[in-house]
Design a protein around this motif. Structure first.
Motif, short mmCIF file in Angstrom:
data_model
loop_
_atom_site.label_atom_id
_atom_site.label_comp_id
_atom_site.label_asym_id
_atom_site.label_seq_id
_atom_site.Cartn_x
_atom_site.Cartn_y
_atom_site.Cartn_z
N ARG A 15 1.86 9.48 10.45
CA ARG A 15 1.43 8.23 11.07
C ARG A 15 0.90 8.50 12.48
O ARG A 15 1.34 9.44 13.13
CB ARG A 15 2.60 7.24 11.12
N PRO A 16 -0.10 7.75 12.95
CA PRO A 16 -0.62 6.50 12.39
C PRO A 16 -1.73 6.68 11.35
O PRO A 16 -2.23 5.70 10.81
CB PRO A 16 -1.17 5.79 13.63
N LEU A 17 -2.12 7.92 11.05
CA LEU A 17 -3.22 8.14 10.11
C LEU A 17 -2.92 7.52 8.75
O LEU A 17 -3.80 6.97 8.09
CB LEU A 17 -3.50 9.63 9.95
N THR A 18 -1.67 7.61 8.33
CA THR A 18 -1.30 7.13 7.00
C THR A 18 -0.97 5.63 6.98
O THR A 18 -0.56 5.12 5.93
CB THR A 18 -0.12 7.93 6.45
N ASP A 19 -1.13 4.96 8.09
CA ASP A 19 -0.94 3.51 8.06
C ASP A 19 -2.03 2.85 7.23
O ASP A 19 -1.81 1.79 6.62
CB ASP A 19 -0.98 2.94 9.48
N THR A 20 -3.20 3.45 7.19
CA THR A 20 -4.34 2.85 6.48
C THR A 20 -4.92 3.75 5.40
O THR A 20 -5.75 3.30 4.61
CB THR A 20 -5.46 2.49 7.48
N THR A 21 -4.49 5.01 5.37
CA THR A 21 -5.02 5.97 4.38
C THR A 21 -3.86 6.72 3.75
O THR A 21 -3.02 7.27 4.48
CB THR A 21 -5.96 6.99 5.05
N PRO A 22 -3.76 6.78 2.42
CA PRO A 22 -2.68 7.58 1.81
C PRO A 22 -2.86 9.05 2.18
O PRO A 22 -3.99 9.55 2.25
CB PRO A 22 -2.86 7.34 0.31
N LYS A 23 -1.76 9.72 2.40
CA LYS A 23 -1.80 11.09 2.91
C LYS A 23 -2.69 12.02 2.08
O LYS A 23 -3.45 12.81 2.63
CB LYS A 23 -0.38 11.65 3.00
#
Length: 246
Positions: A15-23
């Motif tokens: 996070r925060p990258l995975t708040d809007t994109t699945p890992k």
């Protein structure tokens, strides 16, 4: 033989990258991490692939589709919330059946040069065993995990670190494995369950083997790791870091 890619995790450390994109859809070298896995599986002849998902799973299906663009057939096992590894396998069991008991399982967020085709002899061996077993690919321990997950001796026998013989080397599980579906007998779909008790049971029964891989392997866990790996792969392929080609 079928393959399964685990893609249901929330990716809290990313996070925060995975708040809007699945890992698994985060980009490395111009394309999603999971696409590198799919392409590697396809090169090794694994063309029937099951992907489980939970967090933002609709994005994964929309991005990857039926797999035709990669020369594979993709099926999806949706989970309302991540069921952990054993639970995810049990939930996807109906999709994994029909091509023998043994299947290949890989994490959707590792980046590796491992050749999955090299596992076929081990898969053939597992398929002939009376008792269900597993075969794990092990990697050298990273600095933050010096004790490893299991110990591996020269014969390929796996043991728990605390019970390891003196000739066994502690190593980290590389999130690449062969499993016999019979290991998951009795686990109802929708059950939340980690693989740890199954590992312990297989090791105690002498049905767990392993191999060591010393090539390129990284479990991409944080934004800093992702950025460094992306820069490295882009430099190798003459791409601009952060670019996206798939």
């Amino acid at each position: 033989m079928k393959a399964m890619i685990f893609a249901a995790g929330r990716g809290e450390r990313m996070r925060p990258l995975t708040d809007t994109t699945p890992k698994p859809l985060l980009s490395v070298g111009g394309k999603p991490i999971v696409v590198w896995q799919i392409e590697a599986l396809a090169r090794a002849g694994f063309t029937d692939i099951v992907i489980n998902h939970a967090w933002l799973g609709a994005q994964i299906e929309a991005t990857l589709g039926d797999g035709g663009a990669f020369g594979v057939r993709l099926a999806y096992s949706a989970e309302a919330e991540a069921l952990e590894t054993a639970g995810g396998i049990a939930n996807a069991r109906a999709l994994l059946e029909g091509d023998g008991n043994v299947f290949l399982a890989v994490s959707g967020d590792i980046f590796t040069a491992y050749d999955y085709a090299t596992l076929r002899p081990q898969a053939a061996r597992l398929a002939t065993q009376t008792e269900p077993g597993m075969h794990l690919v092990m990697v050298p321990n990273p600095p933050f995990h010096p004790k490893g997950d299991f110990a591996l001796d020269a014969t390929g026998h796996l043991s728990l670190p605390d019970d390891a013989p003196s000739n066994a080397v502690p190593l980290t599980f590389g999130n690449i494995a062969l499993y016999d579906l019979r290991l998951f007998d009795g686990i109802a779909p929708g059950t939340r369950l980690a693989l740890t008790p199954l590992y312990r049971r297989a090791i105690a029964a002498g049905q767990a083997s392993g191999e060591r891989f010393d090539g390129a392997w990284e479990n991409v866990g944080t934004p800093a790791q992702l950025a460094a790996l992306d820069a490295e792969v882009c430099a190798r392929h003459d791409l601009v870091p952060g670019s996206r080609i798939a």
